[in-house]
Design a protein around this motif. Structure first.
Motif, PDB file in Angstrom:
ATOM      1  N   GLY A  35       5.754  11.305  -1.803  1.00 22.06           N
ATOM      2  CA  GLY A  35       6.470  10.307  -1.034  1.00 22.06           C
ATOM      3  C   GLY A  35       7.952  10.362  -1.369  1.00 22.06           C
ATOM      4  O   GLY A  35       8.379  11.062  -2.278  1.00 22.06           O
ATOM      5  N   ILE A  36       8.716   9.614  -0.625  1.00 18.04           N
ATOM      6  CA  ILE A  36      10.163   9.524  -0.841  1.00 18.04           C
ATOM      7  C   ILE A  36      10.457   8.105  -1.304  1.00 18.04           C
ATOM      8  O   ILE A  36      10.248   7.149  -0.549  1.00 18.04           O
ATOM      9  CB  ILE A  36      10.941   9.853   0.442  1.00 18.04           C
ATOM     10  CG1 ILE A  36      10.617  11.279   0.890  1.00 18.04           C
ATOM     11  CG2 ILE A  36      12.437   9.661   0.225  1.00 18.04           C
ATOM     12  CD1 ILE A  36      11.105  11.617   2.280  1.00 18.04           C
ATOM     13  N   PHE A  37      10.894   7.972  -2.538  1.00 20.62           N
ATOM     14  CA  PHE A  37      11.253   6.671  -3.098  1.00 20.62           C
ATOM     15  C   PHE A  37      12.651   6.335  -2.615  1.00 20.62           C
ATOM     16  O   PHE A  37      13.593   7.068  -2.876  1.00 20.62           O
ATOM     17  CB  PHE A  37      11.207   6.720  -4.629  1.00 20.62           C
ATOM     18  CG  PHE A  37      11.525   5.409  -5.282  1.00 20.62           C
ATOM     19  CD1 PHE A  37      10.540   4.469  -5.484  1.00 20.62           C
ATOM     20  CD2 PHE A  37      12.813   5.116  -5.700  1.00 20.62           C
ATOM     21  CE1 PHE A  37      10.817   3.259  -6.092  1.00 20.62           C
ATOM     22  CE2 PHE A  37      13.109   3.909  -6.307  1.00 20.62           C
ATOM     23  CZ  PHE A  37      12.112   2.978  -6.500  1.00 20.62           C
ATOM     24  N   ASP A  38      12.781   5.228  -1.882  1.00 20.96           N
ATOM     25  CA  ASP A  38      14.085   4.833  -1.346  1.00 20.96           C
ATOM     26  C   ASP A  38      14.805   3.907  -2.305  1.00 20.96           C
ATOM     27  O   ASP A  38      15.902   4.215  -2.762  1.00 20.96           O
ATOM     28  CB  ASP A  38      13.910   4.184   0.023  1.00 20.96           C
ATOM     29  CG  ASP A  38      15.230   3.837   0.693  1.00 20.96           C
ATOM     30  OD1 ASP A  38      16.252   4.470   0.357  1.00 20.96           O
ATOM     31  OD2 ASP A  38      15.236   2.942   1.539  1.00 20.96           O
ATOM     32  N   SER A  67       8.767   4.755  -9.133  1.00 19.79           N
ATOM     33  CA  SER A  67       9.358   5.897  -8.426  1.00 19.79           C
ATOM     34  C   SER A  67       8.616   7.186  -8.766  1.00 19.79           C
ATOM     35  O   SER A  67       8.410   8.034  -7.891  1.00 19.79           O
ATOM     36  CB  SER A  67      10.847   6.032  -8.738  1.00 19.79           C
ATOM     37  OG  SER A  67      11.062   6.443 -10.080  1.00 19.79           O
ATOM     38  N   ILE A 123       5.429   7.380  -6.680  1.00 13.84           N
ATOM     39  CA  ILE A 123       5.723   7.744  -5.285  1.00 13.84           C
ATOM     40  C   ILE A 123       5.997   9.240  -5.179  1.00 13.84           C
ATOM     41  O   ILE A 123       5.432   9.933  -4.319  1.00 13.84           O
ATOM     42  CB  ILE A 123       6.928   6.938  -4.746  1.00 13.84           C
ATOM     43  CG1 ILE A 123       6.644   5.433  -4.778  1.00 13.84           C
ATOM     44  CG2 ILE A 123       7.333   7.413  -3.350  1.00 13.84           C
ATOM     45  CD1 ILE A 123       5.440   4.993  -3.994  1.00 13.84           C
ATOM     46  N   ILE A 124       6.832   9.751  -6.051  1.00  9.90           N
ATOM     47  CA  ILE A 124       7.193  11.176  -6.030  1.00  9.90           C
ATOM     48  C   ILE A 124       5.976  12.051  -6.291  1.00  9.90           C
ATOM     49  O   ILE A 124       5.782  13.078  -5.633  1.00  9.90           O
ATOM     50  CB  ILE A 124       8.325  11.447  -7.038  1.00  9.90           C
ATOM     51  CG1 ILE A 124       9.604  10.755  -6.556  1.00  9.90           C
ATOM     52  CG2 ILE A 124       8.543  12.938  -7.244  1.00  9.90           C
ATOM     53  CD1 ILE A 124      10.698  10.657  -7.613  1.00  9.90           C
ATOM     54  N   SER A 143       5.086  14.680   3.473  1.00  8.76           N
ATOM     55  CA  SER A 143       3.868  14.299   2.756  1.00  8.76           C
ATOM     56  C   SER A 143       2.627  15.014   3.284  1.00  8.76           C
ATOM     57  O   SER A 143       1.576  14.958   2.662  1.00  8.76           O
ATOM     58  CB  SER A 143       3.655  12.785   2.873  1.00  8.76           C
ATOM     59  OG  SER A 143       4.789  12.086   2.398  1.00  8.76           O
ATOM     60  N   ILE A 198       9.204  -2.287  -3.705  1.00  7.71           N
ATOM     61  CA  ILE A 198       9.899  -1.014  -3.525  1.00  7.71           C
ATOM     62  C   ILE A 198       9.777  -0.593  -2.071  1.00  7.71           C
ATOM     63  O   ILE A 198       8.880  -1.019  -1.349  1.00  7.71           O
ATOM     64  CB  ILE A 198       9.336   0.099  -4.438  1.00  7.71           C
ATOM     65  CG1 ILE A 198       7.842   0.336  -4.177  1.00  7.71           C
ATOM     66  CG2 ILE A 198       9.593  -0.217  -5.892  1.00  7.71           C
ATOM     67  CD1 ILE A 198       7.292   1.537  -4.906  1.00  7.71           C
ATOM     68  N   ALA A 256       9.406   2.847   0.090  1.00  8.34           N
ATOM     69  CA  ALA A 256       9.109   4.269  -0.001  1.00  8.34           C
ATOM     70  C   ALA A 256       8.608   4.749   1.362  1.00  8.34           C
ATOM     71  O   ALA A 256       8.097   3.962   2.154  1.00  8.34           O
ATOM     72  CB  ALA A 256       8.057   4.528  -1.067  1.00  8.34           C
ATOM     73  N   CYS A 277       0.520   2.068  -7.956  1.00  7.69           N
ATOM     74  CA  CYS A 277       1.651   1.169  -8.235  1.00  7.69           C
ATOM     75  C   CYS A 277       1.147  -0.205  -8.654  1.00  7.69           C
ATOM     76  O   CYS A 277       1.709  -0.819  -9.572  1.00  7.69           O
ATOM     77  CB  CYS A 277       2.568   1.054  -7.010  1.00  7.69           C
ATOM     78  SG  CYS A 277       3.615   2.501  -6.751  1.00  7.69           S
TER      79      CYS A 277
END
Length: 89
Positions: A21-24, A13, A16-17, A40, A31, A33, A55
């Motif tokens: 990005g948006i970690f869902d 996470s 991604i951040i 972005s 994952i 995202a 990742c």
């Protein structure tokens, strides 16, 4: 195992951040995202690919450091990313 997954999910996470990005969520075998252009930026796809590479690297490192938790035969099957285009509401 729960410690392994919890730490892995947190590390993923953060990647991604850090790449805007948006970690869902953690889906159990990966994952989810999002890298929407409105958040972005114009380089959303580049950020998504960079995050995917990071990742994969962090997963490999984290798994290797936690190998004593698992009894498996290592096979190089690789990991992949999926890209889906569409509207999200």
């Amino acid at each position: 195992f729960s410690q392994f997954i919890t730490e892995l999910s947190f590390k993923l996470s953060q990647i991604i951040i850090a790449n805007y990005g948006i970690f869902d969520k953690f889906t159990g075998d990966g994952i989810m995202a999002f890298f929407p252009k409105f958040y972005s930026g114009n380089e959303a796809i580049i950020r998504a690919l960079k995050a995917a590479r990071e990742c994969h690297s962090i997963f490999k490192d984290h798994y290797n450091k936690s190998r004593e938790c698992f009894n498996v035969f290592i096979k190089d099957v690789g990991l992949g990313i999926g890209i889906d285009y569409g509207n999200v509401t």
